[in-house]
Design a protein around this motif. Structure first.
Motif, PDB file in Angstrom:
ATOM      1  N   SER A   1      37.021  82.156  45.591  1.00 56.84           N
ATOM      2  CA  SER A   1      37.451  83.249  46.540  1.00 56.84           C
ATOM      3  C   SER A   1      36.284  83.867  47.018  1.00 56.84           C
ATOM      4  CB  SER A   1      37.949  84.315  45.450  1.00 56.84           C
ATOM      5  OG  SER A   1      38.152  85.691  46.178  1.00 56.84           O
ATOM      6  N   ILE A   2      36.604  84.205  48.526  1.00 54.76           N
ATOM      7  CA  ILE A   2      35.416  84.688  49.369  1.00 54.76           C
ATOM      8  C   ILE A   2      35.801  86.010  49.616  1.00 54.76           C
ATOM      9  CG2 ILE A   2      35.032  82.425  50.603  1.00 54.76           C
ATOM     10  CD1 ILE A   2      36.820  83.509  53.065  1.00 54.76           C
ATOM     11  N   GLY A   3      37.045  86.717  49.074  1.00 59.69           N
ATOM     12  CA  GLY A   3      36.856  88.138  49.457  1.00 59.69           C
ATOM     13  C   GLY A   3      38.719  88.453  49.042  1.00 59.69           C
ATOM     14  N   ALA A   4      38.940  89.750  49.036  1.00 57.17           N
ATOM     15  CA  ALA A   4      40.380  90.046  48.868  1.00 57.17           C
ATOM     16  C   ALA A   4      41.181  90.538  50.039  1.00 57.17           C
ATOM     17  CB  ALA A   4      40.423  91.036  47.537  1.00 57.17           C
ATOM     18  N   THR A   5      42.341  90.673  49.971  1.00 60.14           N
ATOM     19  CA  THR A   5      43.282  91.022  50.739  1.00 60.14           C
ATOM     20  C   THR A   5      43.278  92.393  50.720  1.00 60.14           C
ATOM     21  OG1 THR A   5      45.297  90.711  49.637  1.00 60.14           O
ATOM     22  CG2 THR A   5      44.302  88.916  51.069  1.00 60.14           C
ATOM     23  N   VAL A   6      44.220  93.168  51.519  1.00 60.90           N
ATOM     24  CA  VAL A   6      44.419  94.774  51.368  1.00 60.90           C
ATOM     25  C   VAL A   6      45.466  94.738  49.994  1.00 60.90           C
ATOM     26  CG1 VAL A   6      46.164  96.434  52.247  1.00 60.90           C
ATOM     27  CG2 VAL A   6      45.082  94.846  53.890  1.00 60.90           C
ATOM     28  N   GLN A   7      46.174  94.081  49.555  1.00 58.94           N
ATOM     29  CA  GLN A   7      46.853  94.011  48.364  1.00 58.94           C
ATOM     30  C   GLN A   7      46.145  93.072  47.195  1.00 58.94           C
ATOM     31  OE1 GLN A   7      50.781  92.487  48.848  1.00 58.94           O
ATOM     32  NE2 GLN A   7      51.731  94.806  49.534  1.00 58.94           N
ATOM     33  N   ASN A   8      45.013  93.048  47.413  1.00 55.87           N
ATOM     34  CA  ASN A   8      43.968  92.396  46.344  1.00 55.87           C
ATOM     35  C   ASN A   8      44.443  91.037  45.763  1.00 55.87           C
ATOM     36  OD1 ASN A   8      41.602  92.944  45.036  1.00 55.87           O
ATOM     37  ND2 ASN A   8      42.653  93.467  43.266  1.00 55.87           N
ATOM     38  N   ARG A   9      44.904  90.210  46.876  1.00 52.49           N
ATOM     39  CA  ARG A   9      44.991  88.707  46.518  1.00 52.49           C
ATOM     40  C   ARG A   9      43.777  88.014  46.945  1.00 52.49           C
ATOM     41  NH1 ARG A   9      50.279  89.941  48.231  1.00 52.49           N
ATOM     42  NH2 ARG A   9      51.644  89.736  46.550  1.00 52.49           N
ATOM     43  N   ALA A  10      43.225  87.223  46.211  1.00 57.38           N
ATOM     44  CA  ALA A  10      42.122  86.378  46.770  1.00 57.38           C
ATOM     45  C   ALA A  10      42.123  85.538  47.974  1.00 57.38           C
ATOM     46  CB  ALA A  10      41.629  85.501  45.637  1.00 57.38           C
ATOM     47  N   ILE A  11      41.432  85.509  48.611  1.00 55.81           N
ATOM     48  CA  ILE A  11      41.333  84.674  49.932  1.00 55.81           C
ATOM     49  C   ILE A  11      40.603  83.406  49.270  1.00 55.81           C
ATOM     50  CG2 ILE A  11      40.473  84.182  52.284  1.00 55.81           C
ATOM     51  CD1 ILE A  11      40.847  87.255  52.568  1.00 55.81           C
ATOM     52  N   TRP A  12      41.268  82.323  49.043  1.00 58.77           N
ATOM     53  CA  TRP A  12      40.938  80.954  48.596  1.00 58.77           C
ATOM     54  C   TRP A  12      40.102  80.142  49.599  1.00 58.77           C
ATOM     55  CZ3 TRP A  12      39.902  81.376  43.618  1.00 58.77           C
ATOM     56  CH2 TRP A  12      40.799  82.329  42.902  1.00 58.77           C
ATOM     57  N   GLU A  13      39.056  79.560  49.245  1.00 60.46           N
ATOM     58  CA  GLU A  13      38.173  78.377  50.392  1.00 60.46           C
ATOM     59  C   GLU A  13      38.106  77.289  49.319  1.00 60.46           C
ATOM     60  OE1 GLU A  13      34.694  79.311  53.049  1.00 60.46           O
ATOM     61  OE2 GLU A  13      33.796  78.406  51.086  1.00 60.46           O
ATOM     62  N   LEU A  14      38.404  76.282  49.945  1.00 59.34           N
ATOM     63  CA  LEU A  14      37.801  75.004  49.545  1.00 59.34           C
ATOM     64  C   LEU A  14      36.718  74.530  50.072  1.00 59.34           C
ATOM     65  CD1 LEU A  14      41.320  74.816  49.222  1.00 59.34           C
ATOM     66  CD2 LEU A  14      40.871  72.523  48.884  1.00 59.34           C
ATOM     67  N   THR A  15      35.901  74.054  49.492  1.00 59.90           N
ATOM     68  CA  THR A  15      34.754  73.159  49.944  1.00 59.90           C
ATOM     69  C   THR A  15      34.867  71.794  49.423  1.00 59.90           C
ATOM     70  OG1 THR A  15      33.328  75.312  49.906  1.00 59.90           O
ATOM     71  CG2 THR A  15      31.835  73.192  49.953  1.00 59.90           C
ATOM     72  N   ILE A  16      34.771  70.658  50.277  1.00 55.14           N
ATOM     73  CA  ILE A  16      34.930  69.595  50.108  1.00 55.14           C
ATOM     74  C   ILE A  16      33.813  68.824  50.889  1.00 55.14           C
ATOM     75  CG2 ILE A  16      36.564  67.456  50.274  1.00 55.14           C
ATOM     76  CD1 ILE A  16      38.824  69.330  50.737  1.00 55.14           C
ATOM     77  N   SER A  17      33.157  68.139  49.704  1.00 54.61           N
ATOM     78  CA  SER A  17      31.952  67.321  50.148  1.00 54.61           C
ATOM     79  C   SER A  17      31.246  66.732  48.901  1.00 54.61           C
ATOM     80  CB  SER A  17      30.722  68.204  50.547  1.00 54.61           C
ATOM     81  OG  SER A  17      29.422  67.574  51.104  1.00 54.61           O
ATOM     82  N   GLU A  18      30.677  65.443  49.052  1.00 55.00           N
ATOM     83  CA  GLU A  18      30.072  64.853  48.057  1.00 55.00           C
ATOM     84  C   GLU A  18      28.721  65.314  47.366  1.00 55.00           C
ATOM     85  OE1 GLU A  18      31.138  62.474  46.260  1.00 55.00           O
ATOM     86  OE2 GLU A  18      32.853  61.368  47.367  1.00 55.00           O
ATOM     87  N   ASN A  19      28.168  66.118  48.442  1.00 56.73           N
ATOM     88  CA  ASN A  19      26.863  66.727  48.262  1.00 56.73           C
ATOM     89  C   ASN A  19      26.874  68.015  49.140  1.00 56.73           C
ATOM     90  OD1 ASN A  19      24.280  67.813  47.510  1.00 56.73           O
ATOM     91  ND2 ASN A  19      23.180  66.004  48.031  1.00 56.73           N
ATOM     92  N   ALA A  20      27.395  69.128  48.654  1.00 57.23           N
ATOM     93  CA  ALA A  20      27.640  70.389  49.595  1.00 57.23           C
ATOM     94  C   ALA A  20      26.194  70.706  49.818  1.00 57.23           C
ATOM     95  CB  ALA A  20      28.381  71.489  49.301  1.00 57.23           C
TER      96      ALA A  20
END
Ligand code: ZN
Length: 416
Positions: A78-97
């Motif tokens: 979660s990179i942060g929250a919305t006005v109504q406190n929902r998480a803003i979800w981020e996927l990171t896709i990599s064999e070696n980030a």
């Protein structure tokens, strides 16, 4: 009778006049088919708002996040929250980030909840990236993809077409004080990625869909960017087009920033802070009944991204085991063209490559390329008005590529 009607309806008339004025003001007199993005006015709004969170809600996302999280090369934060406190979800896709040599790409989708097609394309991008194909493995080994599948979950759950829970369109307002919470979160994320890592973001795509019922990228005119950036944009868009012929509109289908650089959009932030270093564009999928082919669209976008950042994967087979075409001479774009056009070509063997422009009679106009090449994908630019080489008139021209024993010719049209 007439006077009575008028007096009874006086307030209604005033209201309608004000309404029509304000609607025109909002639209800025741009025809609907050319508006940046949005939803059709065919009842879709009501049905999706009432029943389906526009077809894919936050609960659905949570289920998918759980599934994606099971892959070793996927990280979910979660990179942060919305006005109504929902998480803003981020996927990171990599064999070696953590690998510093990897190319970093950022994709965020569904700023506008009613443009769920932007999610379906993004979903297919994720599906390709997590698949077992050699192409997917190659991309995962060479890139770091950060993907936000649902940037505005509050708007999705509230059934809003464009706004967050405060009723604000978070596609703009990137220069507002104070910022909307979602904008602050994403701006902060972008800033951190650009400041704190040795391999900053190279490509940032902002996924939308428009009821013009076409697939296109919003092109930023050189007036608002730079001449070089406009060429890079054409290269990027043209590269993607070449992997899904007929699937996307040409780069000049929707040209914006023609009167300068705006400051309210995410792409404005990218341009004003990082200029030509980041290819930051809005993509518009189809927002209409004919929408679909999300897998072809996603595949073309991914392969176009690889091309743009110079990743050579041409010997890597795709998910069906097919090798993409080896040596190739692509169609120039734009075509017809007024002054400058780009010619794409690919080499599968190292060696000398020449590209020659011929006139309609087959006479050589000039030699554009004559040099040794490594295996890879290339573009060469021809400026039909270049006075230092040779100025030529309107008409049909041919370009011929020679590499080893291979010799291919294609036709193009210059209109001045
Ligand atoms: Zn939109």
């Amino acid at each position: 009778m007439k006077i009575n009607w008028l007096s009874n309806n006086y307030y209604l008339l005033v209201f309608l006049l004000i309404l029509s004025y304000s609607v025109k003001g909002q639209n800025n007199f741009i025809p609907q088919s050319k508006k940046k993005c949005g939803i059709p006015s065919n009842g879709k709004i009501q049905s999706f708002r009432d029943n389906q969170n526009w077809g894919y809600g936050y609960d659905s996302l949570i289920v998918d996040l759980d599934r994606w999280d099971s892959y070793s090369f996927v990280t979910i934060d979660s990179i942060g929250a919305t006005v109504q406190n929902r998480a803003i979800w981020e996927l990171t896709i990599s064999e070696n980030a953590e690998a510093n040599s990897n190319h970093r790409i950022y994709i965020h989708a569904r700023t506008h909840p009613g443009e769920e097609e932007s999610f379906w394309v993004t979903n297919e991008i994720i599906n390709i990236l997590i698949s077992e194909s050699p192409f997917a493995e190659f991309v995962r080994s060479n890139c770091i993809f950060h993907i936000i599948p649902m940037y505005n979950p509050d708007g999705v759950e509230l059934g809003y077409p464009r706004e967050n829970a405060n009723g604000i369109d978070i596609e703009s307002g990137w220069d507002d004080i104070p910022l909307e919470p979602e904008v602050a979160v994403l701006k902060n994320r972008f800033s951190n990625l650009m400041l704190s890592v040795p391999n900053p973001v190279k490509i940032a795509l902002n996924m939308h869909s428009a009821y013009s019922c076409t697939r296109y990228f919003v092109f930023h005119d050189e007036v608002g960017t730079s001449e070089n950036y406009a060429i890079l944009e054409q290269q990027f868009i043209g590269g993607i087009q070449s992997f899904f012929p007929g699937g996307f509109e040409n780069w000049d289908y929707f040209v914006s920033w023609t009167s300068g650089t705006p400051d309210q959009y995410p792409e404005s932030w990218w341009w004003m802070n990082h200029g030509e270093n980041v290819m930051a564009l809005t993509y518009e999928d189809m927002n209409c009944e004919q929408a679909g082919l999300y897998d072809s669209t996603a595949n073309a976008i991914l392969r176009g991204i690889c091309d743009y950042i110079g990743l050579n994967y041409i010997n890597i087979s795709d998910e069906n085991g097919n090798h993409p075409a080896g040596f190739s001479l692509g169609q120039n774009y734009p075509n017809p063209f007024n002054a400058i056009t780009l010619i794409p070509y690919t080499t599968i063997m190292p060696g000398r490559v020449t590209i020659t422009i011929l006139d309609i009679m087959g006479h050589e106009v000039l030699q554009l390329v004559n040099s040794d090449h490594n295996v890879g994908k290339y573009f060469v630019k021809w400026d039909g008005t270049n006075r230092y080489k040779r100025q030529v008139g309107s008409g049909i021209y041919f370009y011929r590529i020679q590499a080893g024993l291979i010799n291919k010719t294609r036709k193009m049209l210059l209109i001045q």
